[in-house]
Design an enzyme around this catalytic site. Structure first.
Site, short mmCIF file in Angstrom:
data_model
loop_
_atom_site.label_atom_id
_atom_site.label_comp_id
_atom_site.label_asym_id
_atom_site.label_seq_id
_atom_site.Cartn_x
_atom_site.Cartn_y
_atom_site.Cartn_z
N HIS A 34 0.84 -1.21 0.00
CA HIS A 34 0.00 0.00 0.00
C HIS A 34 0.87 1.26 0.00
CE1 HIS A 34 -2.75 -2.87 2.31
NE2 HIS A 34 -3.54 -2.48 1.33
N GLN A 58 -18.13 -6.23 -1.29
CA GLN A 58 -17.26 -7.04 -2.14
C GLN A 58 -16.92 -8.38 -1.50
OE1 GLN A 58 -14.09 -3.95 -2.10
NE2 GLN A 58 -12.67 -5.68 -2.02
N GLN A 145 -0.91 -3.97 -9.21
CA GLN A 145 -0.96 -5.06 -10.19
C GLN A 145 -1.23 -6.40 -9.49
OE1 GLN A 145 -0.80 -4.87 -13.53
NE2 GLN A 145 -0.84 -7.10 -13.77
N ASP A 147 -3.65 -7.12 -7.75
CA ASP A 147 -5.05 -7.43 -8.05
C ASP A 147 -5.29 -7.09 -9.51
OD1 ASP A 147 -6.19 -8.03 -5.21
OD2 ASP A 147 -4.98 -6.23 -4.98
N MET A 181 2.85 -9.25 -0.90
CA MET A 181 2.33 -8.69 0.35
C MET A 181 0.83 -8.59 0.27
SD MET A 181 4.99 -5.87 1.61
CE MET A 181 6.67 -6.34 1.93
#
Ligand code: AMP
Length: 281
Positions: A34, A58, A145, A147, A181
């Site tokens: 993040h 979600q 990337q 996800d 991660m």
């Protein structure tokens, strides 16, 4: 650093922030992956906003919404250190007011891979991101990337809704042994954590086979499967070799192809991917 919980406070502050504004949507429990997005946003924009919102829509009914790790205090300390200007941490009602009905569905792309395993997942993702974009009004938005399908879904949504912002993709940040991660890595016990490296090993194997000239997707998938099955705690949900833009499954690997997978390690479902044939991770 300003921290706000309501759309009203957000819009008041937003007007005073120098542009361009870079925005990083997250579900919190922040890690280096993040923070790399935040740093990129910081480098490319005059102001940076981050949202922390564990988005209920979600998650499937049997998924980990309730258990999803949360540590807002620590998150805020990390974001402060990165020079974040604004953090938006809304309660659920702020994003989904009573009677909310503006769902975003991006179609076929959202029903493949993660969408096939997690029905409704990308409807939730697209809807919350559209809502956050509406409130934060970013000039650029940053996505990992890691996800890969989410990134495609967001790009499609931005095009479909003709939103006036740039979507920036950031390469996957990995642990020293290669594990991508993820906030969910915290679910892994020490033995599972060791076995979890097999996702990256399988992707590395796929890349090597491709580099050596293998173009038969089934053959690559078979070898990846065999490697993963050596780990006693691993259960494959899917392994996909697909067109990196349409996500259509390939028989013959044509670049750029997205090699992606979901694998459960014990009770923890992990995803990872690489793009082959374009020289990036
Ligand atoms: P999440 O909090 O899991 O919803 O992730 C928020 C954003 O961070 C998404 O755009 C993710 O793709 C991105 N992200 C998560 N993990 C990583 C990672 N290991 N490397 C790069 N980006 C990541």
């Amino acid at each position: 650093m300003k921290v706000v919980e309501t759309a009203a406070e957000l819009s008041q502050l937003r007007g005073k922030m120098p542009g361009p504004l870079g925005f990083v949507p997250t579900m919190g429990y922040l890690h280096e992956g993040h923070l790399v997005l935040v740093r990129r946003a910081k480098a490319q924009n005059a102001s940076v906003a981050v949202s922390i919102f564990v988005n209920p829509t979600q998650f499937g009914p049997k998924e980990d919404f309730r258990q999803y790790p949360r540590d807002p205090k620590r998150d805020l300390a990390l974001l402060e250190r990165e020079g974040t200007d604004l953090v938006f941490m809304p309660p659920v009602e702020e994003i989904y007011p009573p009677g909310f009905g503006k769902w975003v569905d991006v179609g076929r792309l959202a029903r493949r891979l993660e969408g096939a395993s997690r029905p409704g997942h990308f409807r939730g993702v697209a809807t919350v991101v559209a809502r956050l974009f509406e409130l934060v009004k970013p000039d650029r938005a940053y996505f990992g990337q890691k996800d890969a399908q989410q990134l495609l879904v967001i790009r499609k949504m931005v095009a479909d809704l003709a939103l006036n912002l740039e979507v920036v993709a950031v390469p996957t940040v990995r642990e020293p042994d290669g594990l991508a991660m993820s906030s969910r890595n915290t679910y892994l016990n020490p033995e599972e954590r060791k076995q979890a490296v097999v996702l990256y090993q399988a992707l590395t194997l796929a890349r090597r086979l491709y580099d050596e000239g293998e173009r038969d997707a089934a053959a690559i998938r078979r070898k990846m499967t065999a490697l993963i099955q050596k780990q006693p705690s691993a259960a494959i949900d899917y392994i996909s070799i697909a067109d990196a833009e349409t996500l259509e499954e390939l028989d013959e690997v044509k670049p750029p192809a997205l090699v992606s997978m979901a694998v459960k390690i014990g009770r923890t479902r992990l995803i990872d991917n690489v793009v082959v044939g374009q020289g990036m991770h």
